[in-house]
Design an enzyme around this catalytic site. Structure first.
Site, PDB file in Angstrom:
ATOM      1  N   HIS A   1       0.818  -1.224   0.000  1.00 34.04           N
ATOM      2  CA  HIS A   1       0.000   0.000   0.000  1.00 34.04           C
ATOM      3  C   HIS A   1       0.846   1.264   0.000  1.00 34.04           C
ATOM      4  CE1 HIS A   1      -4.024   1.935   0.950  1.00 34.04           C
ATOM      5  NE2 HIS A   1      -4.244   1.085  -0.031  1.00 34.04           N
TER       6      HIS A   1
ATOM      7  N   HIS B   1      -3.225   2.179  12.674  1.00 32.06           N
ATOM      8  CA  HIS B   1      -2.711   1.510  11.463  1.00 32.06           C
ATOM      9  C   HIS B   1      -3.134   0.049  11.501  1.00 32.06           C
ATOM     10  CE1 HIS B   1      -0.268   0.462   8.106  1.00 32.06           C
ATOM     11  NE2 HIS B   1       0.914   0.368   8.689  1.00 32.06           N
TER      12      HIS B   1
ATOM     13  N   LYS C   1     -13.463   7.833  17.673  1.00 29.18           N
ATOM     14  CA  LYS C   1     -13.228   7.171  16.385  1.00 29.18           C
ATOM     15  C   LYS C   1     -13.754   5.742  16.412  1.00 29.18           C
ATOM     16  CE  LYS C   1      -9.640  10.015  14.526  1.00 29.18           C
ATOM     17  NZ  LYS C   1      -8.320  10.106  13.873  1.00 29.18           N
ATOM     18  N   ILE C   2     -14.234   5.301  15.263  1.00 31.00           N
ATOM     19  CA  ILE C   2     -14.728   3.920  15.117  1.00 31.00           C
ATOM     20  C   ILE C   2     -13.718   3.155  14.258  1.00 31.00           C
ATOM     21  CG2 ILE C   2     -16.607   2.466  14.233  1.00 31.00           C
ATOM     22  CD1 ILE C   2     -18.504   4.820  14.811  1.00 31.00           C
ATOM     23  N   MET C   3     -13.138   2.127  14.831  1.00 34.27           N
ATOM     24  CA  MET C   3     -12.088   1.354  14.150  1.00 34.27           C
ATOM     25  C   MET C   3     -12.630   0.726  12.866  1.00 34.27           C
ATOM     26  SD  MET C   3      -9.351   1.661  15.958  1.00 34.27           S
ATOM     27  CE  MET C   3      -9.776   3.330  16.416  1.00 34.27           C
ATOM     28  N   GLY C   4     -11.803   0.732  11.819  1.00 36.20           N
ATOM     29  CA  GLY C   4     -12.229   0.157  10.540  1.00 36.20           C
ATOM     30  C   GLY C   4     -12.781   1.187   9.577  1.00 36.20           C
TER      31      GLY C   4
ATOM     32  N   HIS D   1      -9.460   6.918   6.237  1.00 40.80           N
ATOM     33  CA  HIS D   1      -8.179   6.601   5.585  1.00 40.80           C
ATOM     34  C   HIS D   1      -7.525   7.909   5.145  1.00 40.80           C
ATOM     35  CE1 HIS D   1      -5.209   4.693   3.017  1.00 40.80           C
ATOM     36  NE2 HIS D   1      -5.492   3.585   3.659  1.00 40.80           N
TER      37      HIS D   1
ATOM     38  N   ARG E   1     -10.284  -2.105  -1.613  1.00 49.99           N
ATOM     39  CA  ARG E   1     -10.102  -3.410  -0.979  1.00 49.99           C
ATOM     40  C   ARG E   1     -11.310  -3.753  -0.102  1.00 49.99           C
ATOM     41  NH1 ARG E   1      -4.830  -1.596   2.140  1.00 49.99           N
ATOM     42  NH2 ARG E   1      -6.390  -0.020   2.672  1.00 49.99           N
TER      43      ARG E   1
ATOM     44  N   ASP F   1      -9.667  -2.865   6.745  1.00 52.84           N
ATOM     45  CA  ASP F   1      -9.707  -3.618   8.010  1.00 52.84           C
ATOM     46  C   ASP F   1     -11.120  -3.995   8.423  1.00 52.84           C
ATOM     47  OD1 ASP F   1      -6.995  -1.698   9.437  1.00 52.84           O
ATOM     48  OD2 ASP F   1      -6.990  -3.580   8.332  1.00 52.84           O
TER      49      ASP F   1
ATOM     50  N   ARG G   1       1.891  -8.052   4.439  1.00 53.91           N
ATOM     51  CA  ARG G   1       2.579  -6.799   4.118  1.00 53.91           C
ATOM     52  C   ARG G   1       4.100  -6.963   4.147  1.00 53.91           C
ATOM     53  NH1 ARG G   1       0.387  -1.745   4.229  1.00 53.91           N
ATOM     54  NH2 ARG G   1      -1.313  -2.876   3.283  1.00 53.91           N
TER      55      ARG G   1
ATOM     56  N   ARG H   1      16.170  12.086   6.573  1.00 56.11           N
ATOM     57  CA  ARG H   1      16.430  12.840   7.812  1.00 56.11           C
ATOM     58  C   ARG H   1      15.846  14.237   7.627  1.00 56.11           C
ATOM     59  NH1 ARG H   1      17.106  16.798  11.253  1.00 56.11           N
ATOM     60  NH2 ARG H   1      18.667  16.474  12.900  1.00 56.11           N
TER      61      ARG H   1
HETATM   62  C1  SDX Z   1      -4.748   0.952   7.664  1.00 58.77           C
HETATM   63  O1  SDX Z   1      -2.129   4.395   5.269  1.00 58.77           O
HETATM   64  C2  SDX Z   1      -2.495   3.205   4.824  1.00 58.77           C
HETATM   65  O2  SDX Z   1      -2.399   2.878   3.670  1.00 58.77           O
HETATM   66  C3  SDX Z   1      -2.994   2.268   5.923  1.00 58.77           C
HETATM   67  C4  SDX Z   1      -3.619   0.965   5.436  1.00 58.77           C
HETATM   68  C5  SDX Z   1      -2.615   0.093   4.752  1.00 58.77           C
HETATM   69  O3  SDX Z   1      -3.051  -0.748   3.943  1.00 58.77           O
HETATM   70  O4  SDX Z   1      -1.419   0.166   5.136  1.00 58.77           O
HETATM   71  O5  SDX Z   1      -4.677   1.259   4.557  1.00 58.77           O
HETATM   72  C6  SDX Z   1      -4.154   0.149   6.606  1.00 58.77           C
HETATM   73  O6  SDX Z   1      -4.042   1.310   8.551  1.00 58.77           O
HETATM   74  C7  SDX Z   1      -6.191   1.359   7.577  1.00 58.77           C
HETATM   75  C8  SDX Z   1      -6.590   2.327   8.724  1.00 58.77           C
HETATM   76  C9  SDX Z   1      -6.870   1.481   9.997  1.00 58.77           C
HETATM   77  N1  SDX Z   1      -7.166   2.390  11.124  1.00 58.77           N
HETATM   78  C10 SDX Z   1      -8.387   2.562  11.597  1.00 58.77           C
HETATM   79  O7  SDX Z   1      -9.395   2.058  11.131  1.00 58.77           O
HETATM   80  C11 SDX Z   1      -8.428   3.459  12.836  1.00 58.77           C
HETATM   81  C12 SDX Z   1      -9.531   4.520  12.699  1.00 58.77           C
HETATM   82  N2  SDX Z   1      -9.199   5.413  11.601  1.00 58.77           N
HETATM   83  C13 SDX Z   1      -8.670   6.717  11.955  1.00 58.77           C
HETATM   84  O8  SDX Z   1      -7.902   6.775  13.102  1.00 58.77           O
HETATM   85  C14 SDX Z   1      -8.248   7.545  10.763  1.00 58.77           C
HETATM   86  O9  SDX Z   1      -9.226   7.453   9.810  1.00 58.77           O
HETATM   87  C15 SDX Z   1      -6.893   7.287  10.114  1.00 58.77           C
HETATM   88  C16 SDX Z   1      -5.802   7.311  11.096  1.00 58.77           C
HETATM   89  C17 SDX Z   1      -6.921   5.979   9.403  1.00 58.77           C
HETATM   90  C18 SDX Z   1      -6.666   8.392   9.084  1.00 58.77           C
HETATM   91  O10 SDX Z   1      -6.631   9.530   9.781  1.00 58.77           O
HETATM   92  P1  SDX Z   1      -6.242  10.985   9.152  1.00 58.77           P
HETATM   93  O11 SDX Z   1      -6.068  10.911   7.682  1.00 58.77           O
HETATM   94  O12 SDX Z   1      -5.101  11.534   9.953  1.00 58.77           O
HETATM   95  O13 SDX Z   1      -7.542  11.815   9.402  1.00 58.77           O
HETATM   96  P2  SDX Z   1      -7.969  12.452  10.796  1.00 58.77           P
HETATM   97  O14 SDX Z   1      -7.685  11.498  11.929  1.00 58.77           O
HETATM   98  O15 SDX Z   1      -7.388  13.821  10.868  1.00 58.77           O
HETATM   99  O16 SDX Z   1      -9.569  12.531  10.634  1.00 58.77           O
HETATM  100  C19 SDX Z   1     -10.176  13.537   9.808  1.00 58.77           C
HETATM  101  C20 SDX Z   1     -11.583  13.696  10.364  1.00 58.77           C
HETATM  102  C21 SDX Z   1     -11.610  13.984  11.883  1.00 58.77           C
HETATM  103  O17 SDX Z   1     -12.824  14.646  12.163  1.00 58.77           O
HETATM  104  P3  SDX Z   1     -12.810  16.256  12.432  1.00 58.77           P
HETATM  105  O18 SDX Z   1     -11.869  16.462  13.625  1.00 58.77           O
HETATM  106  O19 SDX Z   1     -12.254  16.880  11.156  1.00 58.77           O
HETATM  107  O20 SDX Z   1     -14.245  16.582  12.738  1.00 58.77           O
HETATM  108  O21 SDX Z   1     -12.313  12.450  10.222  1.00 58.77           O
HETATM  109  C22 SDX Z   1     -12.648  11.953  11.518  1.00 58.77           C
HETATM  110  C23 SDX Z   1     -11.707  12.629  12.504  1.00 58.77           C
HETATM  111  O22 SDX Z   1     -12.286  12.653  13.795  1.00 58.77           O
HETATM  112  N3  SDX Z   1     -12.386  10.508  11.510  1.00 58.77           N
HETATM  113  C24 SDX Z   1     -13.123   9.605  12.144  1.00 58.77           C
HETATM  114  C25 SDX Z   1     -12.530   8.365  11.869  1.00 58.77           C
HETATM  115  N4  SDX Z   1     -11.459   8.547  11.085  1.00 58.77           N
HETATM  116  C26 SDX Z   1     -11.384   9.878  10.864  1.00 58.77           C
HETATM  117  N5  SDX Z   1     -14.240   9.725  12.922  1.00 58.77           N
HETATM  118  C27 SDX Z   1     -14.749   8.575  13.428  1.00 58.77           C
HETATM  119  N6  SDX Z   1     -14.221   7.342  13.202  1.00 58.77           N
HETATM  120  C28 SDX Z   1     -13.127   7.206  12.430  1.00 58.77           C
HETATM  121  N7  SDX Z   1     -12.627   5.996  12.219  1.00 58.77           N
END
Ligand code: SDX
Length: 358
Positions: free
Chosen positions: A176, A211, A244-247, A250, A259, A301, A326, A345
């Site tokens: 990825h 992640h 945040k809700i897992m899954g 992005h 995917r 996920d 991976r 760096r």
């Molecule tokens: C993987 O990078 C990759 O390619 C990763 C991956 C891979 O194949 O390697 O695809 C695999 O890691 C998938 C991601 C798995 N993680 C999760 O499911 C954990 C929950 N997801 C989040 O923590 C979040 O979505 C991230 C970390 C994945 C991405 O975060 P960003 O890009 O830094 O965005 P952000 O956290 O700044 O969120 C932007 C907004 C926020 O709301 P506001 O403050 O603007 O109102 O979206 C909201 C966040 O609160 N938000 C969520 C959310 N994810 C983002 N709100 C609720 N539930 C969520 N899961």
């Protein structure tokens, strides 16, 4: 030296070129020019791993050589099980995997061979640990494809149709571009540290719940839901509390994770075959509510965790399974980084105190 300011988390920043994979916000994922979903549907894990690592799909001779390398390196030395027997029974599987990978003896000599040997050993390390931690004897090795061996090591079953769904899931997890664990590996590789150390760094990064650690937490909430309306209420309540809700969500995919959509369609049929239509309906209700309330798509996920659950795979394996797949992407990135290397760096803006004296 000229300094360029970038967004926190390197969001939207291109830090290097890569020829391995490409993703974009519209929801496209390609490995070496091939669409990932097409590879998942029509190729074997070994063919795609060879493509990702060496840049081309293998011919018959290359496929045999590559499959043999993976199968002959799929066992671990007997003393590794002894070392695992000394570890605390409640140690997380991903920690055990990282610890064993960091110090296990390797037979291969070249960088690519060492990296592939580590990747090939991961299913066996996970399986032996899982069984030892429950007081059972390790499963004996079995023949078959990489995915069939992996499925057997995870479940003790030789169900070929479940193993095929696992194979498609593993292909989609394989690579990825510059995700957090891959970038961690590239930073380590840029110091010219050895492949084993770089893989250990990546295994440390993938554990994080933002992640690779997310997939283990998804079932914790999903299996509590008794109805689609309860699922929708759960989402609304979490969002109101800004939790945040897992899954979901992005950094790159803002409309859909291709995917996740591939696995969702495979799950629709698979869940029906397992009599789990209600779980599927609850999952799609959560996805629908997340999109309706915040335009946040399900990531890989989310549906991967449900597929693994219905395959009877213990959720403690979820992050290690992601890492095992991976590790072939990490292999490609280690080789690409060292082939045209510059130490990674960056600089920083100092905001701490100045002029202090003892
Ligand atoms: C993987 O990078 C990759 O390619 C990763 C991956 C891979 O194949 O390697 O695809 C695999 O890691 C998938 C991601 C798995 N993680 C999760 O499911 C954990 C929950 N997801 C989040 O923590 C979040 O979505 C991230 C970390 C994945 C991405 O975060 P960003 O890009 O830094 O965005 P952000 O956290 O700044 O969120 C932007 C907004 C926020 O709301 P506001 O403050 O603007 O109102 O979206 C909201 C966040 O609160 N938000 C969520 C959310 N994810 C983002 N709100 C609720 N539930 C969520 N899961």
């Amino acid at each position: 030296m000229e300094f360029e300011e970038v967004k926190k988390g390197l969001a939207g920043v291109i830090v290097d070129d890569t020829a391995i994979a490409s993703t974009d916000s519209s929801g496209t994922l390609i490995y070496r020019g091939y669409v990932a979903e097409e590879l998942a549907e029509r190729s074997t894990f070994e063919e795609v791993a060879h493509l990702v690592v060496y840049g081309h799909l293998p011919n018959k001779k290359e496929r045999l050589k590559f499959s043999n390398l993976l199968s002959r390196n799929s066992r671990v030395a007997p003393n590794i099980d002894k070392i695992m027997g000394l570890l605390p029974r409640n140690a997380p599987a991903i920690d055990v995997l990282r610890s064993i990978v960091s110090m296990m003896p390797l037979n291969e000599n070249e960088d690519d061979g060492k990296l592939l040997e580590i990747a090939a050993k991961m299913p066996r390390i996970m399986s032996d640990w899982h069984r030892l931690s429950k007081g059972s004897l390790p499963l004996r090795s079995t023949d078959g494809t990489y995915a069939e061996r992996f499925y057997y090591l995870l479940t003790g079953s030789k169900n070929k149709s479940d193993a095929r769904l696992l194979e498609e899931l593993l292909i989609l997890y394989m690579e990825h571009e510059f995700n957090a664990s891959t970038f961690t590996l590239r930073v380590a590789a840029s110091t010219l540290t050895d492949p084993q150390a770089a893989m250990t760094a990546a295994l440390a990064a993938i554990k994080g719940p933002l992640h690779g650690g997310a997939n283990a937490e998804i079932l914790d909430y999903l299996l509590q839901m008794k109805s689609t309306s309860e699922a929708r209420r759960y989402v609304d309540a979490k969002l109101r509390k800004k939790e945040k809700i897992m899954g979901f969500g992005h950094r790159i995919y803002k409309n859909k994770d291709p995917r996740a959509q591939y696995l969702k369609e495979r799950l629709r049929v698979f869940a029906a075959a397992k009599g789990a239509e209600k779980l599927y309906d609850i999952a799609t209700a959560i996805e629908d509510e997340m999109w309706k309330m915040k335009n946040i798509p399900a990531n890989m996920d989310f549906y991967a965790a449900i597929c693994l659950y219905l395959m009877g795979i213990d959720s403690s394996f979820n992050t290690p399974i992601f890492a095992a797949s991976r590790s072939f992407g990490w292999t490609a990135h280690y080789l690409e980084q060292v082939s045209n290397n510059k130490l990674i760096r960056p600089s920083s803006r100092y905001i701490g105190p100045v002029g202090m004296h003892l």
